[in-house]
Design an enzyme around this catalytic site. Sequence first.
Site, short mmCIF file in Angstrom:
data_model
loop_
_atom_site.label_atom_id
_atom_site.label_comp_id
_atom_site.label_asym_id
_atom_site.label_seq_id
_atom_site.Cartn_x
_atom_site.Cartn_y
_atom_site.Cartn_z
N GLU A 1 -32.19 43.72 -19.86
CA GLU A 1 -31.69 44.14 -21.16
C GLU A 1 -31.55 45.65 -21.04
O GLU A 1 -32.54 46.36 -21.00
CB GLU A 1 -32.73 43.74 -22.20
N ASP B 1 -37.43 50.58 -33.20
CA ASP B 1 -38.27 50.86 -32.05
C ASP B 1 -39.48 51.73 -32.36
O ASP B 1 -39.43 52.61 -33.22
CB ASP B 1 -37.43 51.54 -30.95
#
Lengths: 274, 392
Positions: free
Chosen positions: A57, A68
């Site tokens: 990824e 995040d």
Amino acid sequence: MKELDTLMKNRLEEKIKQARQKRRKLFCLFLTFGYPSIAATERLILSARDSGVDIIELGFPFSDPLADGPTIQYSSQESLKHNPSIRDAMRLVERLRRKGCELPIVYFGYLNPVFSYGEIKFAGDAKTAGFDGLILPDLPPEEETLLRRECKRKNLCLVNLVAPTTSDERMKMLVRESQGFVYYVSLRGVTGVRRSLPSDLASRVKKIRKMTSKPVLVGFGVSTPNQAKLVARISDGVIVGSAVIREIQKGILSAERLIKRISRAVHSEPHKPL
Amino acid sequence: MKQPDLKGHFGPYGGRYVPETLVKACEELTEAYAKVRRDPKFKKELTHYLTSYAGRPTPVYEARNLSAYFKRGRIFLKREDLLHTGAHKINNTIAQALLARRLGKTRIVAETGAGQHGVASATAACVFGLKCVVYMGAVDIERQSLNVYKMKLLGAEVRPVMSGSQTLKDATNEAIRDWVTNVEDTHYLIGSVVGPHPYPMMVRDFQSVIGRETRASFLKNHGGLPDYLLACVGGGSNSMGFFYPFLKDKKVRMIGVEAGGEGVSTKHHASSITAGRPGILHGMKSYLLQDKNGQVQLAHSISAGLDYPSVGPEHSHLSDSGRVQYVSVTDTEALKGFDLLTKLEGIMPALESAHVVGHLSKLMPKIKKTDRMVICLSGRGDKDIHTVQQYF
């Protein structure tokens, strides 16, 4: 014809088919593109392949990565110091493909850089460069229907995320629409290392697996080989990001060792169909 | 057509670009808001707090000295600066805190730039017994220390944000991350007409009391509507609330004033509509300051409250449709505006609102002698005195 074949070929779908036949759990590794450098990313992808990683990824950095945690925020900020473009990421994948690397690579990124590049153009160019899929954490299926259609046309797997808060009805829709695999976000919160895994993880994953034959991969908060092993036991595969990124801070070699250990842990779990 | 549509789109803007974890919370909020919107009990309770606690309605004051200075037109000020906590922000925080209580949430998180929304959130949290966490960029904490202290006195926890540019944009990221993590018991109290649906619509509605009062007051006291409305635009909550009740009054011209920082031709400004292009940030599609790679650029303004690289999606739509004109005013012009209003009217405006006054020197020579204009004076300048001190 040959050109058409290359365009319609999808390494991610092939990998998933193989894994099912071999009853192999999938290990998906998240790397921040360009952290600490593009050359390092290239080396890490090649060594990951040799360590048995199944899917990459490739996270394209964004100035405001709101899903995040601190580790990936940091790696993104560091990468952005070199002003990387999406074109740079495509060039890296082209180079890897030329070198014969056939590891499935999924583009991960927030929508704005893709939107700025031009969504339709992006789908075509990403596929040509050698990407196999796309994960856009801030794009729910309700928006940008043009991009969705274009990804289908280009056979670029647009992977949907399912969260602990997702309602049953919505889960059905997300799982049905997801291409390649289903990304289950294991916890309420941002990416990053956690000491323990949420208690409802097994039952949630079970529920999704009953809905679909697509593999269900679990990400967010999986950080140690042992956690990866536990998650692999109850799912079809594991996505690890922050733990490896954190290890990169100590050195590439150190990160490569961790990748190898996690890979062994994930693949020690034989696939048990439900 | 009614704006927004059911999915929160204003033309091509707005929408709901959020991580999956937040979809349920946004849906819940949309549903809850749809209910309270029509609930007379909620309206009554809100009106009670807005009048007896916040100090509504606010006066519309004719600034005769200011008009005389420009030798034409009549300038009026909608005095949101007189509200409790010193700015229009309280209209929205009281309403959202009431809503949060209805949703059964026990904790609110908020982002703040200038600290006005943080103070207003902390204040509303006191009234309704909610725990309050305010995210604020480390740079903003430095330049708005007084508001930081106020929030602490009010019992809120101020968490400094060290990531990115350490300003409002990053505080918003951090507030969203907190919301993703604690979505079960936490309401995200957004301070402007930004973010994912239903926020831009909901905050607009809660701030529309500004425009409704202005409209009613003008019709009653002046037998007609004003010719111009002017308000500053950062995220754009005071301007949206001010403009919205007048949108159908085609003869009322509206001007939104963006922060021009050191000038829109430099890299240091916050004029997203004037100098940005459409993009996606904080759950919405809207005009956005960004580089060629689609990375968000840092905004700059002398006023922390306008220091935001995007803008409410409805503003983007109103700009495209031409209904509202958007202009840009520099730091220097805003300071001149501050000085002018202070000296002529004895009113120290917040530096945000001072941008509007700063635009008058360009606008006034172009208007008709009989034109009447209303400026939304969104906040008072107390919080900015130490910034202003460096210049005068």
